[in-house]
Design an enzyme around this catalytic site. Structure first.
Site, mmCIF file in Angstrom:
data_model
loop_
_atom_site.group_PDB
_atom_site.id
_atom_site.type_symbol
_atom_site.label_atom_id
_atom_site.label_comp_id
_atom_site.label_asym_id
_atom_site.label_seq_id
_atom_site.Cartn_x
_atom_site.Cartn_y
_atom_site.Cartn_z
ATOM 1 C CB CYS A 19 13.908 -43.798 0.100
ATOM 2 S SG CYS A 19 12.206 -43.993 0.656
ATOM 3 C CB CYS B 81 12.725 -42.180 3.310
ATOM 4 S SG CYS B 81 12.474 -43.823 2.662
ATOM 5 C CG ASP B 82 15.616 -39.599 3.014
ATOM 6 O OD1 ASP B 82 15.230 -39.730 4.181
ATOM 7 O OD2 ASP B 82 16.429 -40.366 2.468
#
Ligand code: NAP
Length: 307
Positions: free
Chosen positions: A131, A134-135
């Site tokens: 992701c 997300c990261d």
């Protein structure tokens, strides 16, 4: 006989559990094979509203579970292995035991597809991610690699180029599955370097507990080499977890549930929530929102039936 069974314990399932528990419906949540869903695979979540300093994914999802339990939701660890949605009550088989329910919320998610390498699996959350949203932020000024040749890979490579010092896009073939516009955009991005006809054979370094590099191989020449990498992002597709509903709940060709509006599926009394229906947004907050929608529809459905 249950009022509502919720399959899945990610953001969608847990939020549906909070709402249906507060409505006194005593939901039963089947945790599933990836308890906690995709969030349990991430580290710091900085874009879930309400946490100015961010919150760790596993902690966020655990908080949701506790919140639901405080209102009376029950959780059952285990996998759904079969379902019979041909009539009411619906019947759900959890590892051999059948239970019956008046309504069902399917929040079984979509699992990221991984390469399946042993070391890749060990380093999930420690440099290996599925992701970018997300990261990506954690790889500011670092070396990033994206695997895949579809639209997701192009989108993620472009997004990650805002953070990384360089982004290498690795694809196993010469031709790309991505749409022309997405591919052109990635090709025009000076920070993105393309490596085609290339496979990943290994991810290092488990002994250090963090990604430091990968072993790559050209599938045409068989030449292999190591490359330093800090962030290793998979964008090779997702697989919606709908196998146990096959032939019952209507899905598209890839297995994603087809919504009949709101949280409704083609079966009255069966509702969808989260990534099992959503191939576009796939965020914790959108999954939570979808869980709330499904719960409200369950409440209304049961009320209309006089329960
Ligand atoms: P996808 O289109 O299925 O592409 C997956 C890519 O990963 C393919 O290039 C595939 O290779 C590769 N791949 C699969 N398994 C692999 C493996 N084991 N090892 C190495 N490579 C592997 O998936 P997606 O990119 O996630 O897109 C899914 C859907 O969402 C598509 O319909 C896409 O158009 C859509 N989407 C749209 C947007 C947008 O419009 N903004 C953004 C993201 C996604 P092969 O090419 O050889 O099969």
């Amino acid at each position: 006989m249950r009022n509502v069974v919720i399959i899945g314990s990610g953001c969608a399932g847990n939020t549906a559990a909070i709402y249906t528990a507060r409505a006194n419906l005593k939901p039963l949540v089947i945790s599933g094979h990836e308890a906690g869903g995709q969030l349990s695979l991430t580290t710091l979540v900085e874009n879930f509203p309400g946490f100015p300093e961010g919150i760790n994914g596993p902690e966020l999802v655990e908080n949701m579970r506790k919140q639901a339990q405080n209102f009376g939701a029950e959780y059952l660890a285990g996998n759904v292995v079969d379902t019979d949605l041909s009539g009411r009550p619906f019947r759900i088989n959890i590892e051999g035991e059948w239970i019956e329910t008046r309504t069902l919320i399917v929040a079984s998610g979509a699992s990221a597809r991984w390469l399946g390498l042993e070391n890749e699996q060990k380093l999930i959350g420690h440099g290996v991610s599925s992701c970018a949203t997300c990261d990506g932020f954690f790889y500011r000024g670092r070396k990033i690699m994206v695997i895949g040749g579809g639209d997701s890979a192009m989108e993620e490579a472009n997004f990650l180029s805002r953070f990384g010092s360089e982004v290498t896009l690795v694809h196993c073939r010469e031709e790309f599955r991505a749409s022309k516009i997405m591919l052109d955009r990635a090709r025009a991005n000076p920070k993105i370097k393309f490596l085609t006809n290339t496979m990943v054979d290994d991810v290092y370094d488990v002994s250090k507990g963090v990604v430091t590099g990968v072993r790559l191989r050209n599938v045409k020449t068989n030449a292999a080499w190591d490359q330093e990498v800090d962030g290793f992002f998979l964008a090779i597709g997702h697989v919606p977890n709908t196998k146990v509903f096959k032939g019952q709940i209507e899905t598209d060709a890839d297995g994603y549930i087809i919504s009949k509006g709101g949280a409704r599926t083609n079966i009255q009394g069966v509702f969808h929530a989260g990534d099992v229906q959503d191939r576009v947004y796939r965020q914790a907050i959108t999954a939570s929102g979808a869980g709330c929608m499904a719960a409200i529809e369950v409440e209304r459905f049961l009320e209309a039936e006089g329960h």
